[in-house]
Enzyme design. Sequence first.
Site, short mmCIF file in Angstrom:
data_model
loop_
_atom_site.label_atom_id
_atom_site.label_comp_id
_atom_site.label_asym_id
_atom_site.label_seq_id
_atom_site.Cartn_x
_atom_site.Cartn_y
_atom_site.Cartn_z
N ILE A 138 3.00 -3.96 -8.50
CA ILE A 138 1.94 -3.53 -9.33
C ILE A 138 1.23 -2.53 -8.97
CG2 ILE A 138 -0.12 -4.78 -10.62
CD1 ILE A 138 1.22 -7.21 -10.53
N ALA A 176 5.04 -13.00 6.23
CA ALA A 176 4.70 -14.45 6.65
C ALA A 176 3.56 -15.16 6.29
CB ALA A 176 4.48 -14.08 8.13
N LYS A 231 2.37 -14.28 3.02
CA LYS A 231 2.56 -14.67 1.74
C LYS A 231 3.63 -15.78 1.33
CE LYS A 231 -0.09 -11.75 -0.07
NZ LYS A 231 -1.17 -12.48 -0.78
N TYR A 264 2.71 -9.37 6.65
CA TYR A 264 2.41 -9.63 5.15
C TYR A 264 3.46 -10.83 4.63
CZ TYR A 264 1.51 -8.56 0.23
OH TYR A 264 1.04 -8.67 -1.00
C1 LIG Z 1 12.56 -9.58 -7.89
C2 LIG Z 1 11.38 -8.76 -8.26
C3 LIG Z 1 11.78 -7.33 -7.57
C4 LIG Z 1 10.63 -6.44 -7.83
C5 LIG Z 1 11.21 -5.05 -7.95
C6 LIG Z 1 11.48 -4.60 -6.25
C7 LIG Z 1 10.26 -4.29 -5.66
C8 LIG Z 1 10.26 -4.88 -3.92
C9 LIG Z 1 9.15 -4.46 -3.25
C10 LIG Z 1 7.97 -5.12 -3.96
C11 LIG Z 1 6.56 -4.87 -3.03
C12 LIG Z 1 5.48 -5.53 -3.69
C13 LIG Z 1 4.72 -6.06 -2.55
C14 LIG Z 1 3.31 -6.32 -2.83
O1 LIG Z 1 3.08 -7.80 -2.13
C15 LIG Z 1 2.07 -5.39 -2.29
C16 LIG Z 1 2.41 -4.69 -1.09
O2 LIG Z 1 2.58 -5.32 -0.04
S1 LIG Z 1 2.31 -2.92 -1.31
C17 LIG Z 1 2.96 -2.42 0.36
C18 LIG Z 1 4.24 -2.55 0.59
N1 LIG Z 1 4.84 -1.93 1.86
C19 LIG Z 1 5.84 -1.57 2.36
O3 LIG Z 1 6.87 -1.78 1.83
C20 LIG Z 1 6.04 -0.73 3.62
C21 LIG Z 1 6.25 0.52 3.17
N2 LIG Z 1 6.56 1.31 4.62
C22 LIG Z 1 5.61 1.85 5.19
O4 LIG Z 1 4.20 1.85 4.95
C23 LIG Z 1 5.87 2.75 6.42
O5 LIG Z 1 7.24 3.12 6.30
C24 LIG Z 1 5.77 2.11 7.78
C25 LIG Z 1 6.15 0.56 7.58
C26 LIG Z 1 4.01 1.98 8.02
C27 LIG Z 1 6.26 2.70 8.88
O6 LIG Z 1 5.88 4.06 8.86
P1 LIG Z 1 6.84 5.19 9.74
O7 LIG Z 1 5.79 6.70 9.49
O8 LIG Z 1 6.84 4.61 10.97
O9 LIG Z 1 8.39 5.22 9.16
P2 LIG Z 1 8.51 5.90 7.72
O10 LIG Z 1 7.67 5.66 6.71
O11 LIG Z 1 9.09 7.21 7.92
O12 LIG Z 1 9.92 5.02 7.35
C28 LIG Z 1 11.21 5.15 8.45
C29 LIG Z 1 12.16 4.88 7.44
O13 LIG Z 1 12.11 3.25 6.91
C30 LIG Z 1 12.09 3.45 5.51
N3 LIG Z 1 11.26 2.17 4.85
C31 LIG Z 1 10.04 1.87 5.50
N4 LIG Z 1 9.33 1.09 4.77
C32 LIG Z 1 10.38 0.52 3.81
C33 LIG Z 1 10.79 -0.36 2.95
N5 LIG Z 1 9.59 -1.31 2.81
N6 LIG Z 1 11.75 -0.68 2.05
C34 LIG Z 1 12.89 0.26 2.44
N7 LIG Z 1 12.80 1.41 3.34
C35 LIG Z 1 11.70 1.20 4.05
C36 LIG Z 1 11.81 4.75 5.06
O14 LIG Z 1 12.08 4.96 3.78
C37 LIG Z 1 12.27 5.66 6.11
O15 LIG Z 1 13.76 5.74 6.04
P3 LIG Z 1 14.42 7.21 6.25
O16 LIG Z 1 14.44 7.27 7.75
O17 LIG Z 1 15.54 7.24 5.48
O18 LIG Z 1 13.24 8.15 5.62
N1 LIG Z 2 -0.24 -5.02 -6.01
C1 LIG Z 2 0.89 -5.68 -5.51
O1 LIG Z 2 2.06 -4.84 -5.94
C2 LIG Z 2 0.87 -6.92 -5.36
C3 LIG Z 2 2.07 -7.88 -5.47
C4 LIG Z 2 2.19 -9.01 -5.12
C5 LIG Z 2 0.93 -9.63 -4.57
N2 LIG Z 2 0.08 -8.87 -4.48
C6 LIG Z 2 -1.18 -9.75 -3.85
O2 LIG Z 2 -2.30 -9.44 -5.10
C7 LIG Z 2 -3.43 -9.66 -4.58
C8 LIG Z 2 -4.43 -8.62 -5.01
O3 LIG Z 2 -3.90 -7.39 -4.68
P1 LIG Z 2 -4.22 -6.02 -5.26
O4 LIG Z 2 -3.06 -5.19 -5.57
O5 LIG Z 2 -4.98 -6.33 -6.41
O6 LIG Z 2 -4.82 -5.31 -4.09
P2 LIG Z 2 -6.60 -4.46 -4.06
O7 LIG Z 2 -6.34 -4.02 -2.74
O8 LIG Z 2 -6.63 -3.73 -5.17
O9 LIG Z 2 -7.39 -5.76 -4.25
C9 LIG Z 2 -7.75 -6.65 -3.10
C10 LIG Z 2 -9.06 -6.93 -3.02
O10 LIG Z 2 -9.29 -7.84 -2.05
C11 LIG Z 2 -10.62 -7.76 -1.45
N3 LIG Z 2 -10.61 -8.42 -0.08
C12 LIG Z 2 -9.87 -7.87 1.06
N4 LIG Z 2 -10.24 -8.61 2.02
C13 LIG Z 2 -10.98 -9.43 1.43
C14 LIG Z 2 -11.97 -10.55 2.23
N5 LIG Z 2 -11.62 -10.67 3.43
N6 LIG Z 2 -12.72 -11.39 1.68
C15 LIG Z 2 -12.82 -11.00 0.15
N7 LIG Z 2 -12.20 -10.15 -0.51
C16 LIG Z 2 -11.31 -9.43 0.33
C17 LIG Z 2 -10.75 -6.30 -1.45
O11 LIG Z 2 -11.89 -5.74 -1.36
C18 LIG Z 2 -10.14 -5.91 -2.85
O12 LIG Z 2 -10.88 -5.86 -3.75
C19 LIG Z 2 -3.43 -9.59 -2.94
O13 LIG Z 2 -3.34 -11.02 -2.32
C20 LIG Z 2 -1.96 -9.01 -2.76
O14 LIG Z 2 -1.25 -9.42 -1.54
C21 LIG Z 2 -0.22 -7.59 -4.72
#
Ligand SMILES: CCCCCCCCCCCCC[C@@H](O)CC(=O)SCCNC(=O)CCNC(=O)[C@H](O)C(C)(C)COP(=O)(O)OP(=O)(O)OC[C@H]1O[C@@H](n2cnc3c(N)ncnc32)[C@H](O)[C@@H]1OP(=O)(O)O
Ligand SMILES: NC(=O)c1ccc[n+]([C@@H]2O[C@H](COP(=O)([O-])OP(=O)(O)OC[C@H]3O[C@@H](n4cnc5c(N)ncnc54)[C@H](O)[C@@H]3O)[C@@H](O)[C@H]2O)c1
Length: 271
Positions: free
Chosen positions: A207, A176, A178, A174
Amino acid sequence: MASPLRLRSALALVTGAGGGIGRAISVRLAAEGAAGAACDLDGAAARETVQLLGGPGTEEGAPRGAHAAFQADVSEAGAARRLLEQVQACFSRPPSVVVSCAGITRDEFLLHMSEDNWDKVIAVNLKGIFLVTQAAAQALVSSGCPGSIINISSIIGKVRLSWEEVGNMGQTNYAASKAGVIGLTQSAARELGRHGIRCNSVLPGFIRTPMTQKVPQKVLDKMWQMSSHSWHLKTVDTSQGYQWKSLEVFSCNCLKDPGLCSPPTALLASC
Ligand SMILES: CCCCCCCCCCCCC[C@@H](O)CC(=O)SCCNC(=O)CCNC(=O)[C@H](O)C(C)(C)COP(=O)(O)OP(=O)(O)OC[C@H]1O[C@@H](n2cnc3c(N)ncnc32)[C@H](O)[C@@H]1OP(=O)(O)O
Ligand SMILES: NC(=O)c1ccc[n+]([C@@H]2O[C@H](COP(=O)([O-])OP(=O)(O)OC[C@H]3O[C@@H](n4cnc5c(N)ncnc54)[C@H](O)[C@@H]3O)[C@@H](O)[C@H]2O)c1
């Protein structure tokens, strides 16, 4: 007195318009007067968004000035090309604002990440933006129309984050994708500026949307502890209650004067 509708002559194509952020963007742009072309992989979700805009939701499109829903997989080249053709056939003009919001996550630690999870995220989040940006730019250039292309990256894609950590665990694919969006958009801006087409990346912070519902609570707890210098916006609530939490603009390369845009208006100012 209500402010004049700043986008009353615009046609805004939003991909991912059936999701949290894409729906909020579509609602806000329509509120500013834009005609909306809401596209999503989930056609029903796109039509639901159009209902929120007050237009007749149909995949066949709607008469000029109304809003319309389109179903397309942006990661598929033919579908992206057909999407722009369908939008132009529906509204008799190319979209003057194009917001690429479609995106997915397939989070996994690098040590276990499958090639398929890598490929899928790059295909939608990066290649999808390449395909839509290219098709939109081709339509605008061939019709001699100016436009604004806004690509949604993420704070995670930022090369250097504002707090001590860089990147995000579990998101090598993800992050990479972005970071790639930022580079693609900046380079496109250099090429398309001469055609009157502006290109900007927007990097939202965390969000609450369907995308973030998969994040384990223990990770969310950690995120909330992180300091954030993102700007906080008092903006659009959608019907599902999704709200912007923070929005940060990273590369702002408006033709006017890069760096002058303040994040809260960047999205609108870029339109
Ligand atoms: C300047 C502005 C700052 C804004 C505020 C700060 C926010 C910073 C982040 C913003 C996020 C926005 C992202 C946005 O673009 C939308 C998204 O991408 S939403 C999805 C975000 N995804 C993640 O953060 C990954 C979360 N992790 C997981 O889903 C799982 O951990 C997974 C990677 C699938 C692995 O699962 P598994 O079951 O194998 O392991 P665990 O979940 O048990 O985790 C093991 C330990 O690692 C720690 N961990 C996992 N992920 C994170 C992480 N992202 N940050 C920190 N630590 C993480 C987890 O806590 C476990 O720790 P412990 O062993 O102590 O329990
Ligand atoms: N939610 C957050 O915290 C956050 C933060 C930073 C950036 N973003 C980015 O903002 C955008 C929207 O995220 P969101 O939180 O609204 O997610 P969301 O999952 O609510 O919405 C994503 C939408 O994209 C559509 N979609 C997925 N694959 C598609 C494809 N191949 N063709 C057309 N549509 C497709 C899905 O059906 C869904 O409706 C994403 O690019 C995400 O990476 C989200």
